[in-house]
Design a protein around this motif. Structure first.
Motif, PDB file in Angstrom:
ATOM      1  N   PHE A  78       0.557  10.436   4.246  1.00  9.56           N
ATOM      2  CA  PHE A  78       1.110  10.974   2.999  1.00  9.56           C
ATOM      3  C   PHE A  78       2.615  10.722   2.923  1.00  9.56           C
ATOM      4  CE2 PHE A  78      -2.933  12.794   2.345  1.00  9.56           C
ATOM      5  CZ  PHE A  78      -2.981  13.316   1.064  1.00  9.56           C
ATOM      6  N   GLU A  79       3.315  10.935   4.024  1.00 10.21           N
ATOM      7  CA  GLU A  79       4.776  10.789   4.013  1.00 10.21           C
ATOM      8  C   GLU A  79       5.209   9.352   3.785  1.00 10.21           C
ATOM      9  OE1 GLU A  79       5.898  12.429   7.745  1.00 10.21           O
ATOM     10  OE2 GLU A  79       5.571  14.524   7.124  1.00 10.21           O
ATOM     11  N   THR A  80       4.388   8.404   4.208  1.00 13.81           N
ATOM     12  CA  THR A  80       4.743   6.991   4.068  1.00 13.81           C
ATOM     13  C   THR A  80       4.059   6.328   2.883  1.00 13.81           C
ATOM     14  OG1 THR A  80       2.983   6.413   5.644  1.00 13.81           O
ATOM     15  CG2 THR A  80       5.202   6.704   6.530  1.00 13.81           C
ATOM     16  N   GLY A  81       3.374   7.122   2.057  1.00 16.41           N
ATOM     17  CA  GLY A  81       2.709   6.570   0.890  1.00 16.41           C
ATOM     18  C   GLY A  81       1.443   5.797   1.215  1.00 16.41           C
ATOM     19  N   LEU A  82       0.849   6.056   2.394  1.00 15.61           N
ATOM     20  CA  LEU A  82      -0.325   5.293   2.829  1.00 15.61           C
ATOM     21  C   LEU A  82      -1.611   6.106   2.756  1.00 15.61           C
ATOM     22  CD1 LEU A  82       1.202   3.277   5.778  1.00 15.61           C
ATOM     23  CD2 LEU A  82       0.395   2.396   3.603  1.00 15.61           C
ATOM     24  N   LYS A  83      -1.649   7.076   1.859  1.00 15.15           N
ATOM     25  CA  LYS A  83      -2.843   7.902   1.706  1.00 15.15           C
ATOM     26  C   LYS A  83      -4.081   7.063   1.424  1.00 15.15           C
ATOM     27  CE  LYS A  83      -4.717  11.336  -1.551  1.00 15.15           C
ATOM     28  NZ  LYS A  83      -4.422  12.158  -2.755  1.00 15.15           N
ATOM     29  N   TRP A  84      -3.918   5.987   0.644  1.00  8.46           N
ATOM     30  CA  TRP A  84      -5.069   5.174   0.253  1.00  8.46           C
ATOM     31  C   TRP A  84      -5.154   3.870   1.026  1.00  8.46           C
ATOM     32  CZ3 TRP A  84      -8.955   7.236  -2.122  1.00  8.46           C
ATOM     33  CH2 TRP A  84      -8.750   8.356  -2.928  1.00  8.46           C
TER      34      TRP A  84
ATOM     35  N   GLN B 115       0.830  -1.197   0.000  1.00  9.48           N
ATOM     36  CA  GLN B 115       0.000   0.000   0.000  1.00  9.48           C
ATOM     37  C   GLN B 115       0.872   1.257   0.000  1.00  9.48           C
ATOM     38  OE1 GLN B 115      -3.414  -0.013   2.684  1.00  9.48           O
ATOM     39  NE2 GLN B 115      -3.155  -2.201   2.953  1.00  9.48           N
ATOM     40  N   ARG B 116       2.001   1.202   0.667  1.00  7.28           N
ATOM     41  CA  ARG B 116       2.909   2.349   0.668  1.00  7.28           C
ATOM     42  C   ARG B 116       3.453   2.597  -0.736  1.00  7.28           C
ATOM     43  NH1 ARG B 116       7.575   1.460   4.595  1.00  7.28           N
ATOM     44  NH2 ARG B 116       8.016   3.618   4.072  1.00  7.28           N
ATOM     45  N   LEU B 117       3.809   1.516  -1.428  1.00  5.02           N
ATOM     46  CA  LEU B 117       4.326   1.660  -2.789  1.00  5.02           C
ATOM     47  C   LEU B 117       3.263   2.259  -3.708  1.00  5.02           C
ATOM     48  CD1 LEU B 117       6.662   1.105  -4.790  1.00  5.02           C
ATOM     49  CD2 LEU B 117       5.593  -1.086  -5.252  1.00  5.02           C
ATOM     50  N   PHE B 118       2.040   1.733  -3.620  1.00  3.58           N
ATOM     51  CA  PHE B 118       0.961   2.237  -4.464  1.00  3.58           C
ATOM     52  C   PHE B 118       0.690   3.713  -4.158  1.00  3.58           C
ATOM     53  CE2 PHE B 118      -1.396  -2.053  -5.261  1.00  3.58           C
ATOM     54  CZ  PHE B 118      -0.249  -2.545  -5.848  1.00  3.58           C
ATOM     55  N   GLY B 119       0.626   4.033  -2.880  1.00  4.25           N
ATOM     56  CA  GLY B 119       0.392   5.424  -2.495  1.00  4.25           C
ATOM     57  C   GLY B 119       1.512   6.342  -2.936  1.00  4.25           C
ATOM     58  N   SER B 120       2.748   5.839  -2.869  1.00  4.35           N
ATOM     59  CA  SER B 120       3.892   6.638  -3.304  1.00  4.35           C
ATOM     60  C   SER B 120       3.829   6.928  -4.797  1.00  4.35           C
ATOM     61  CB  SER B 120       5.203   5.906  -2.977  1.00  4.35           C
ATOM     62  OG  SER B 120       5.384   5.785  -1.589  1.00  4.35           O
ATOM     63  N   LEU B 121       3.424   5.930  -5.579  1.00  2.02           N
ATOM     64  CA  LEU B 121       3.294   6.149  -7.022  1.00  2.02           C
ATOM     65  C   LEU B 121       2.208   7.174  -7.304  1.00  2.02           C
ATOM     66  CD1 LEU B 121       3.983   5.561  -9.938  1.00  2.02           C
ATOM     67  CD2 LEU B 121       2.399   3.618  -9.869  1.00  2.02           C
ATOM     68  N   LEU B 122       1.090   7.069  -6.591  1.00  2.00           N
ATOM     69  CA  LEU B 122       0.019   8.040  -6.785  1.00  2.00           C
ATOM     70  C   LEU B 122       0.522   9.442  -6.442  1.00  2.00           C
ATOM     71  CD1 LEU B 122      -2.868   7.675  -7.782  1.00  2.00           C
ATOM     72  CD2 LEU B 122      -3.636   7.726  -5.414  1.00  2.00           C
TER      73      LEU B 122
END
Length: 938
Positions: free
Chosen positions: A586-592, A114-121
């Motif tokens: 947001f900082e860890t890419g976990l927005k979603w 989820q962090r990776l996906f959020g980071s890409l977004l």
């Protein structure tokens, strides 16, 4: 050869529309399918060129025929080949940075995928507009398929376009991409483009772009190519070299290979085994040729268009050519070449592939275990699971497997099950864990996943056994915390105090911080719903004070910390904690992620309640409007709070997208409750009542959600002038108030108490009684900080005061409500207050409302009328009945009144019947005469 696009103008136009829409802020996804060689890459190449001219940043990656060996391969390739600005932006996102060359993978802190996906977004939002191209999805690994689904659902208002290509002729019935495509094609954001064969005319034009060709040869190529551009190119090349033209494509391709020198064929065969792009030095090593001979061979291959230069390496001009060369290899030749690559490669995933193909089972097992570990670090749990499963499948065939793997078979199987759960396959994880020896660690995870799968009895049983079999203190702490969590909503919930106390003691003594935080959050939730909110605050404060090492747990702590503040009416504190949690997400890419999304929901509600509607609308801008799943529908429903409150045109469109999801209880509760208010503001109380009953029928007796719904339903009944069903709505609301959040009594926050009081006040209003003190209590209870509901309650309080003869106090409440409605730009409420002020003849009540005649006001500028009960001079008529009476006196029919007021004709009929009864007359003419005598008409 001229590089012209022939015969694909319509398909290109469709793709260009998607990119232009993305440039304007409506993100989209395009899926391009077609047989091998049909021209998918050529079409996308043209799209990329046009997108670059329009200022798009382009990310382009390609999947490879390695199964699930290399997770996120196209994303990694796209980032590595991106322009410097995009690479720099990607490096700022730690999870994406790990896909760039020379970056070490960090230790996981939970929710890695989820962090990776959020980071890409986040990256796509940072560098927009972006065109992200993923080619050859038929070879995509599981994590890349998951990423495509994620982007298709999540990109909404970003200036982003995602394009994927795939071979239709490779999609057999059980191909994993088939279900993904079926899911994506139903989404409103996805455009599907299918490439068929070129027509004979287009094919003739295409062949003409390749060079001079006679009429006979042109006819032969067109007839043999069967509309396939790649086949036409190969036929043209073979004919130009004077070769015989075989019937089959594979034979044609190999005929072009066979004219190469022996060295050239040797190099090409080695390149075919590499599967994907192969580095120059690696290809030379595997071919075994001296440098000068190797370079001459490569130059020959490239000049004939069989390989093309790609950075510091080479790729086949077309995958069909690579497949033909690979298929033509002898078995021993193929095995030796795979073994040669395995000796030279360092990537565990590619090593595993080549070891297996080279029949080196020992090397394959060791490489598969290491590939699984690296996939887990990259946030690719599905691929990690597959690698571990491959290693487990080889276990009995390899001597010293435990030494090669660095752990026991049971340990590897346990990690494989955990990765299966991480990939969303809880059923498989549960099955695998049940097959393992029942250690405390295995049982604790089994209990956790059973709880997630809603099998509470089995979860409790597994957790109890985990506690009984714990071998050390950290294991015991985690088992106790999981057992407490499993009991939270069970009849045995009273055991939670003792269990969490024990878990906390053991966790603190052993340093098991994750177990400590889990136990604290379970205990906080339990005591909060038992009414001890102060203690719940303290417990969540402790849980959120320092990191647990598990990001999911840390976000969960911040969400509950903010939620408890919010439900206790402490909006400033709730906002502060929610903002902190959102920053972390947001900082860890976990927005979603689950709690990243929940924190943003909560922040929206805090803005909404606090009267910060502009900020709430900004947050809601990130909620999808074009929904395709139940979670998206629930998320989208939140935006209706402000849209309905402001009477925005977007309401109807959003409700149109949400209606197909009203079969889901939560989605229906969220959106239909607000659809009911929307109907009331627009003069259709019967529709509002239908919404309320549809949702109430599905809610469990005593459920807290019934309180607000009952209040809205009673409002609708008051507008209809009917008491039918009022007592039942009141009864259900009272039961919910008494039951509290737990269903067994307990703490109800200020908002819940205020809605409960409003139910009572609305019930009296339905029966023609305006209770000043009761409405005053509603105002005072909502005034903990709920700006909008306080204003709506003041409207009703003003009506009650006016009916009681206290005109001065009524105008004070009216002024306060009108001031709030103006600041919020709550058009429907402003219109209702304007109409009430006009009828009450308040000081400037005749002044046109700021939003009079707007979308929220209904009936041609009339706005929404107040539903006041009987007063001394209104004959016991409600405001709506008085309005209907005035139109009856004008001689309008029921149909004409319905059209004038924008309400149902049936609703008008009910009002007229009530008017005749209250005025004690039997005809419409008598009603008009009686109204004039009593001074009821303006």
């Amino acid at each position: 050869m001229k590089d012209l696009l022939v015969g694909r103008a319509a398909e290109l136009a469709r793709l260009v529309r998607v990119t232009r829409s993305a440039a304007d802020g409506t993100a989209g996804v395009a899926l391009v399918g077609g047989d091998a060689g049909i021209g998918k890459t050529r079409l996308v190449t043209e799209l990329v060129a046009e997108a670059r001219e329009c200022g798009f940043h382009v990310l382009a990656g390609q999947c490879a025929e390695l199964g699930d060996a290399l997770p996120y391969l196209p994303l990694a390739d796209a980032l590595r080949g991106a322009e410097p600005k995009v690479r720099e932006a990607a490096a700022a996102h730690p999870m994406l940075g790990q896909l760039l060359p020379g970056t070490e993978s960090a230790q996981p802190a939970g929710l890695t995928q989820q962090r990776l996906f959020g980071s890409l977004l986040g990256l796509l939002a940072d560098v927009q507009p972006v065109l992200f191209v993923i080619e050859d999805l038929h070879w995509a690994d599981r994590s890349t398929r998951d990423l495509l689904v994620f982007l298709s659902r999540m990109v909404q208002t970003e200036r982003v376009c995602v394009v994927g290509t795939y071979r239709t002729d490779d999609l057999h019935r059980r191909h994993p991409l088939r279900s993904v495509l079926a899911e994506l094609k139903r989404l409103p954001t996805v455009t599907h483009v299918e490439l068929g064969p070129l027509s004979e005319g287009d094919m003739s034009d295409y062949v003409a772009t390749m060079g001079e060709v006679g009429a006979r040869e042109l006819g032969l190529i067109v007839s043999r190519a069967d509309g396939n551009p790649f086949y036409a190119e190969e036929l043209f090349a073979a004919m130009a070299e004077g070769d015989e033209l075989p019937d089959e494509l594979a034979s044609l391709l190999m005929s072009r290979v066979e004219v190469l020198s022996e060295a050239g064929q040797r190099v090409l065969r080695a390149a075919a085994v590499a599967v994907r792009r192969v580095e120059d030095e690696l290809l030379r090593e595997v071919s075994g040729l001296p440098l000068a001979e190797f370079e001459e061979a490569v130059r020959e291959i490239v000049s004939r268009g069989l390989l093309r230069v790609d950075g510091y390496g080479y790729t086949f001009r077309h995958a069909l050519l690579q497949e033909a060369v690979y298929t033509d290899l002898l078995p021993g030749e193929r095995t030796r070449l795979h073994a040669a690559f395995a000796r030279l490669l360092s990537s565990p995933a590619e090593l595993a592939h080549h070891h297996l193909a080279g029949h080196d089972l020992t090397g394959a097992l060791a490489a598969s275990v290491e590939a699984g570990r690296q996939a887990a670090l990259l946030g690719a749990p599905a691929e990690a699971h597959e690698h571990y499963e491959r290693a487990l499948g080889l276990w009995e065939r390899v001597d010293g497997a435990a030494g090669l793997a660095g752990e026991s078979r049971e340990g590897l199987a346990f990690r494989s099950a955990v990765m299966a759960a991480g990939a969303g396959d809880n059923h498989r994880a549960i099955t695998q864990l049940r097959a393992l020896p029942p250690t405390s660690e295995v049982l604790e995870r089994l209990a956790y996943y059973l709880y997630e799968a809603d099998d509470q009895p089995a979860s409790i049983a597994a957790a109890e056994r985990a506690v009984e079999t714990a071998r050390d203190r950290p294991e015991l702490a985690r088992a106790l915390a999981t057992q407490a969590r499993a009991l939270l909503w069970s009849p045995r919930h009273r055991e939670i105090e003792g269990l969490t106390a024990r878990a906390l003691d053991v966790a603190r003594a052993s340093g098991a911080r994750d177990a400590e935080v889990g136990a604290l959050l379970t205990l906080a939730t339990y005591v909060e719903h038992r009414g001890d909110v102060g203690r719940a605050h303290k417990l969540v404060n402790i849980a959120a004070a320092e990191g647990s090492g598990d990001l999911a747990m840390d976000l969960r702590a911040r969400f509950h910390h903010a939620r408890i503040h919010y439900e206790g009416g402490l909006l400033d504190h709730a906002a502060e904690v929610a903002d902190e949690g959102i920053r972390m997400a947001f900082e860890t890419g976990l927005k979603w992620s689950t709690f990243g999304t929940d924190l943003r929901f909560l922040r929206f509600l805090i803005h909404y309640v606090a009267g910060e509607w502009d900020q709430a609308e900004t947050v809601a801008g990130g909620f999808p409007a074009r929904v395709g799943t139940v979670p998206e529908a629930i998320l989208s429903s939140y935006a209706l709070f402000v849209e309905v409150g402001r009477g925005l045109p977007a309401v109807e469109s959003r409700l149109g997208w949400l209606r197909p999801f009203w079969s889901d209880e939560l989605a229906a509760y969220m959106s239909r409750a607000l659809a009911a208010e929307h109907a009331l503001w627009n003069g259709d109380p019967q529709a509002a009542l239908d919404h309320v009953h549809a949702v109430m029928d599905r809610l469990v007796e005593g459920e807290s959600g019934t309180i607000r719904l009952a209040a809205v339903g009673l409002w609708a009944l008051a507008e209809l002038g009917s008491t039918g069903g009022a007592d039942e709505l009141r009864r259900r609301a009272r039961n919910a108030v008494e039951a509290g959040p737990t269903g067994e009594g307990g703490h109800l926050g200020p908002e819940g108490r205020a809605w409960g009081l409003r139910v009572e006040a609305e019930w009296h209003r339905v029966h023609g009684r305006l209770d000043v003190e009761l409405w005053r209590q509603v105002v005072e209870t909502f005034d903990y900080g709920f700006v909008y509901e306080t204003a709506r309650a003041r409207w009703r309080l003003a009506e009650a005061l006016l009916a009681a003869g206290d005109r001065e106090a009524a105008q004070v409440e009216w002024d306060l409500a009108r001031e709030t409605a103006g600041k919020l730009r709550a058009a429907p409420l402003e219109n209702a207050l304007h109409e009430f002020g006009r009828r009450a003849r308040f000081g400037d009540g005749g002044r046109r409302a700021r939003f009079g005649g707007g979308s929220g006001g209904g009936g041609g500028g009339r706005g929404v009328r107040s539903g006041s009960g009987s007063g001394a001079g209104d004959g016991g008529l409600t405001a709506r009945e008085s309005e209907v009476l005035s139109l009856v006196a004008e001689g309008l029919t029921n149909r004409e009144i319905a059209e004038r007021l924008f309400i149902a004709q049936k609703t008008v009929s009910v009002h007229v019947s009530n008017i005749l009864a209250k005025l004690e007359v039997s005809t419409r003419t008598q009603a008009a005469a009686a109204a004039r005598r009593r001074g009821l008409l303006d």
